[in-house]
Design an enzyme around this catalytic site. Structure first.
Site, PDB file in Angstrom:
ATOM      1  CB  ALA A   1      63.202 -52.520 -68.257  1.00 19.28           C
ATOM      2  CB  SER A   2      61.175 -57.497 -69.421  1.00 21.34           C
ATOM      3  OG  SER A   2      62.273 -58.109 -68.204  1.00 21.34           O
TER       4      SER A   2
ATOM      5  CG  PHE B   1      57.512 -53.392 -58.590  1.00 20.90           C
ATOM      6  CD1 PHE B   1      56.502 -52.571 -58.168  1.00 20.90           C
ATOM      7  CD2 PHE B   1      57.779 -54.470 -57.723  1.00 20.90           C
ATOM      8  CE1 PHE B   1      55.686 -52.760 -57.095  1.00 20.90           C
ATOM      9  CE2 PHE B   1      57.014 -54.867 -56.516  1.00 20.90           C
ATOM     10  CZ  PHE B   1      55.762 -54.169 -56.343  1.00 20.90           C
TER      11      PHE B   1
ATOM     12  CG  PHE C   1      69.307 -62.382 -68.720  1.00 17.77           C
ATOM     13  CD1 PHE C   1      69.491 -62.562 -70.086  1.00 17.77           C
ATOM     14  CD2 PHE C   1      69.969 -63.064 -67.649  1.00 17.77           C
ATOM     15  CE1 PHE C   1      70.836 -63.476 -70.448  1.00 17.77           C
ATOM     16  CE2 PHE C   1      71.085 -63.662 -68.118  1.00 17.77           C
ATOM     17  CZ  PHE C   1      71.437 -64.100 -69.621  1.00 17.77           C
ATOM     18  CD  GLU C   2      62.260 -61.427 -69.456  1.00 16.71           C
ATOM     19  OE1 GLU C   2      61.887 -62.426 -69.805  1.00 16.71           O
ATOM     20  OE2 GLU C   2      62.307 -60.776 -68.493  1.00 16.71           O
TER      21      GLU C   2
ATOM     22  CG  ASP D   1      74.347 -61.513 -66.310  1.00 15.16           C
ATOM     23  OD1 ASP D   1      73.645 -60.803 -65.509  1.00 15.16           O
ATOM     24  OD2 ASP D   1      75.394 -62.201 -66.179  1.00 15.16           O
TER      25      ASP D   1
ATOM     26  CE1 TYR E   1      55.990 -56.409 -48.721  1.00 13.01           C
ATOM     27  CE2 TYR E   1      57.496 -58.461 -47.990  1.00 13.01           C
ATOM     28  CZ  TYR E   1      56.235 -57.669 -48.183  1.00 13.01           C
ATOM     29  OH  TYR E   1      55.009 -58.073 -47.641  1.00 13.01           O
TER      30      TYR E   1
ATOM     31  CE1 TYR F   1      61.076 -60.840 -49.758  1.00 18.38           C
ATOM     32  CE2 TYR F   1      62.008 -59.129 -48.183  1.00 18.38           C
ATOM     33  CZ  TYR F   1      61.875 -59.557 -49.375  1.00 18.38           C
ATOM     34  OH  TYR F   1      62.185 -58.847 -50.557  1.00 18.38           O
TER      35      TYR F   1
ATOM     36  CB  THR G   1      56.367 -60.091 -59.332  1.00 18.86           C
ATOM     37  OG1 THR G   1      57.289 -60.601 -58.309  1.00 18.86           O
ATOM     38  CG2 THR G   1      55.938 -58.837 -59.305  1.00 18.86           C
TER      39      THR G   1
END
Ligand code: NAI
Ligand code: NA
Length: 396
Positions: free
Chosen positions: A48-49, A52, A73-74, A110, A224, A234, A274
């Protein structure tokens, strides 16, 4: 302290709290400017941080007045050392949400682990009861498997043969050929273990077993596809195998949610700068051409425009959710437009170190990269002394 960017390859070791806060505020204002969405009421965002996931949380809260729990995880700050950008983003989001009278709490740890899942389930049980939307937006280079303890590392490699194509070092603007060796050993399995759908399914299984999913609950994970140009590295490479797995998992989850009338989707999003995408070779050159064309056509979108459109025009229209022939939601429709891709194919063959500044949006790429860490954001005074020790008000 006075905070400047400290860039090492694909990452920036510092982040600017005021710049991150301004980015979050800009996203909030964008969502508000587009009007209310008759959307979710209680939302869990995993990842969430930043990127997207952050935009999903902002759209839920400020588009639909939803209560939100964010898992991420920050790195927290230490005296004289900045936190990671996602920390400052979350601090700003929660301050704004609380000021608006919205419930917002978060868990830092985590998401692949048993412990963080249990902690999240406890929080939902205690504070929200049942949730009606689960966004799964993790991007991670590794996963410690919660059952086996094995550490899986995801890789970005072609499968079968060496792939050679152009790429750009977006810091220097130098366009060169790179060759990427094909996957070997357990590369494919490991990448699927990290970026495939197993962990998403684990989250949903545990939430459902604890009766924490509301009737009709929806879950969405992000994928993606991209053009033929980047296919080898990719969509037909190791990461593509993981995305195939993620997309297949959506059907398995949907099946399991049938008894509560729940839904599971993968949304295919646009290529954007990103922290996750700047590490993928070839993609930065593609993105700089894509940005140039989409901006010229007036159809460029960032994370918040993408997710606001996903909620408003796809998930919460009041009608059946529109999907492609593989059951996927598409908000990469503008990126994949034939005229856009035809222009990119032409520019791709022309791209050199000399031509790129004119034919590609290298400046836009660089700016977006710096913006990820709260730098080069309009209205922020970078000469000012700022407090790096920012707290997250809803951190549990
Ligand atoms: P991002 O790097 O901005 O966000 C990743 C999020 O995951 C952050 O909130 C981070 O804290 C969290 N995270 C990472 N490891 C974690 C862990 N072990 N436990 C808890 N949280 C953890 O990445 P981005 O680009 O927003 O990616 C999200 C999803 O969107 C991915 O599935 C990606 O493949 C997909 N996507 C990305 C596109 C792009 O161009 N960036 C395009 C289409 C889909
Ligand atoms: Na994210």
């Amino acid at each position: 302290m006075i905070i400047a960017p400290k860039i090492r390859g694909f990452i920036c070791l510092t982040a600017h709290p005021e710049g991150c806060a301004q980015n979050v505020l800009n996203q909030i204002n964008y969502v508000k400017s587009k009007g209310p969405i008759d959307g979710p009421k209680k939302v869990l965002v995993i990842g969430a941080s930043t990127g997207f996931g952050l935009s999903s949380r902002i759209t839920s809260a400020f588009g639909s007045n939803a209560s939100t729990i964010g898992v991420y995880f920050e790195k927290p700050p230490a005296p004289g050392k900045t936190a990671s950008a996602g920390w400052y983003n979350t601090a700003a989001f929660e301050a704004q949400a609380h000021e608006a009278g919205l419930y917002a709490k978060s868990i830092n740890g985590d998401a692949f682990s048993k412990e963080i899942k249990e902690k999240t389930l406890e929080l939902i049980k205690a504070d929200l009861g049942q949730i009606d939307l689960v966004i799964y937006s993790l991007a991670s280079p590794k996963r410690v498997h919660p059952v086996t303890g094995v550490v899986h590392n995801s890789v970005l490699k072609p499968i079968g043969e060496v792939y050679t194509n152009k790429t750009v070092d977006f810091h220097t603007g130098i366009v060169s050929d790179i060759s990427i060796q094909p996957a070997g050993g357990d590369d494919i399995e490991n990448t699927i273990a990290v970026m495939g759908g197993e962990d998403w399914a684990m989250w949903i299984d545990e939430l459902k077993a604890a009766n924490l999913l509301a009737p009709g609950a929806t879950t969405v994970a992000y994928s993606y596809i991209g053009p033929t140009l980047t296919e080898a590295v990719y969509r037909k490479g190791t990461i593509g195998r993981a995305k195939d797995h993620l997309e297949a998992t959506a059907f398995e989850i949907a099946e399991k949610l049938k008894d509560i009338n729940g839904k599971a989707y993968v949304s295919v999003n646009k290529a954007l700068v990103t922290q996750a995408s700047s590490a993928i070779p070839v993609i930065p050159l593609y993105i700089s051409l894509l940005y140039k064309i989409m901006k010229a056509e007036g159809i460029h979108e960032g994370c918040i425009e993408q997710i606001q459109r996903l909620f408003k025009d796809r998930l919460y229209t009041g009608a059946e959710v529109l999907t492609d022939d593989k059951g996927r939601i598409r908000v990469d429709d503008l990126e994949m437009r034939d005229d856009v891709q035809a222009q990119i194919a032409t520019l791709w063959s022309e791209a050199t170190t000399e031509s790129l500044p004119a034919i590609g949006d290298l400046a836009g790429y660089k700016k977006d990269f710096l913006n990820l860490f709260g730098f080069d954001v309009a209205g922020v005074d970078y000469d000012a002394d700022v407090n790096e020790m920012v707290e997250i008000s809803g951190l549990v």
